[in-house]
Scaffold this motif. Structure first.
Motif, PDB file in Angstrom:
ATOM      1  N   LYS A   1       0.847  -1.198   0.000  1.00 43.77           N
ATOM      2  CA  LYS A   1       0.000   0.000   0.000  1.00 43.77           C
ATOM      3  C   LYS A   1       0.881   1.248   0.000  1.00 43.77           C
ATOM      4  N   GLU A   2       0.565   2.197  -0.865  1.00 45.75           N
ATOM      5  CA  GLU A   2       1.359   3.414  -1.023  1.00 45.75           C
ATOM      6  C   GLU A   2       0.947   4.479  -0.017  1.00 45.75           C
ATOM      7  N   CYS A   3       1.863   4.840   0.875  1.00 48.18           N
ATOM      8  CA  CYS A   3       1.592   5.872   1.866  1.00 48.18           C
ATOM      9  C   CYS A   3       2.893   6.204   2.584  1.00 48.18           C
ATOM     10  N   TYR A   4       2.997   7.423   3.086  1.00 45.53           N
ATOM     11  CA  TYR A   4       4.166   7.833   3.844  1.00 45.53           C
ATOM     12  C   TYR A   4       3.733   8.388   5.192  1.00 45.53           C
ATOM     13  N   SER A   5       4.447   8.007   6.250  1.00 49.95           N
ATOM     14  CA  SER A   5       4.210   8.562   7.579  1.00 49.95           C
ATOM     15  C   SER A   5       5.154   9.734   7.775  1.00 49.95           C
ATOM     16  N   LEU A   6       4.582  10.874   8.127  1.00 54.87           N
ATOM     17  CA  LEU A   6       5.369  12.080   8.334  1.00 54.87           C
ATOM     18  C   LEU A   6       5.085  12.634   9.724  1.00 54.87           C
ATOM     19  N   LYS A   7       6.108  13.146  10.380  1.00 58.75           N
ATOM     20  CA  LYS A   7       5.907  13.755  11.689  1.00 58.75           C
ATOM     21  C   LYS A   7       5.662  15.245  11.495  1.00 58.75           C
ATOM     22  N   ASP A   8       4.520  15.704  11.970  1.00 58.74           N
ATOM     23  CA  ASP A   8       4.162  17.114  11.891  1.00 58.74           C
ATOM     24  C   ASP A   8       5.052  17.890  12.865  1.00 58.74           C
ATOM     25  N   THR A   9       5.809  18.854  12.360  1.00 52.99           N
ATOM     26  CA  THR A   9       6.752  19.585  13.209  1.00 52.99           C
ATOM     27  C   THR A   9       6.052  20.493  14.221  1.00 52.99           C
TER      28      THR A   9
END
Length: 166
Positions: A80-88
């Motif tokens: 599954k295509e997705c990226y986890s990003l941390k909100d600054t």
């Protein structure tokens, strides 16, 4: 033939919509309650067992004066295509899916972990979203919520996918 593991950690959630929903409660009077959890091992929840979509809730309930800390040591989300990003700004994890025209046409679905805090009964606060494979640990601390739910959601599984993929 194949042996199917239907055992699960935690206790079943009463009045639950899914057989894979579980609750983990702090042991009264213990100094430190800890344990391990993972996606359910029964193939019947996954594409290989005939299910196209899955939603499993893992509910963690802290005792009086306790806080919940979740550490994810490894996550996998198949193809599954997705990226986890941390909100600054908020220091919370969010899911960023690719919405290209090619992606939306192929209908690959998605897989993610949605983490929600319940500071008061019936009041939910969306907290974090993790959707990409990680091999380094991620730790999530609650602020004051005595209840935290981790919802594993997978859509559009194919017939080869199972708990080894998610």
């Amino acid at each position: 033939y194949e042996f199917v593991d239907i055992s699960q950690q935690g206790q079943p959630i009463r009045r639950s919509h899914s057989l894979c929903d579980r609750v983990f409660r702090s042991t009264a009077g213990s100094q430190s309650s800890s344990g391990r959890f993972q996606s359910p091992r029964s193939i019947f929840f996954y594409g290989r067992g005939g299910s196209q979509n899955m939603s499993c809730i893992l509910r963690f309930e802290a005792g009086s004066g306790e806080r919940i800390r979740l550490t994810f040591t490894k996550t996998a989300f198949g193809n599954k295509e997705c990226y986890s990003l941390k909100d600054t700004r908020t220091a919370r994890w969010k899911c960023d899916r690719l919405y290209s025209s090619a992606y939306s046409k192929c209908g690959d679905g998605f897989a993610e972990l949605r983490i929600t805090e319940y500071p008061w009964p019936g009041i939910s606060i969306p907290r974090d979203c993790i959707c990409s494979n990680i091999s380094e640990s991620i730790t999530i601390h609650t602020l004051t919520a005595p209840v935290v739910e981790v919802n594993l959601i997978i859509t559009m599984m194919n017939i080869t996918e199972d708990f080894n993929d998610f």
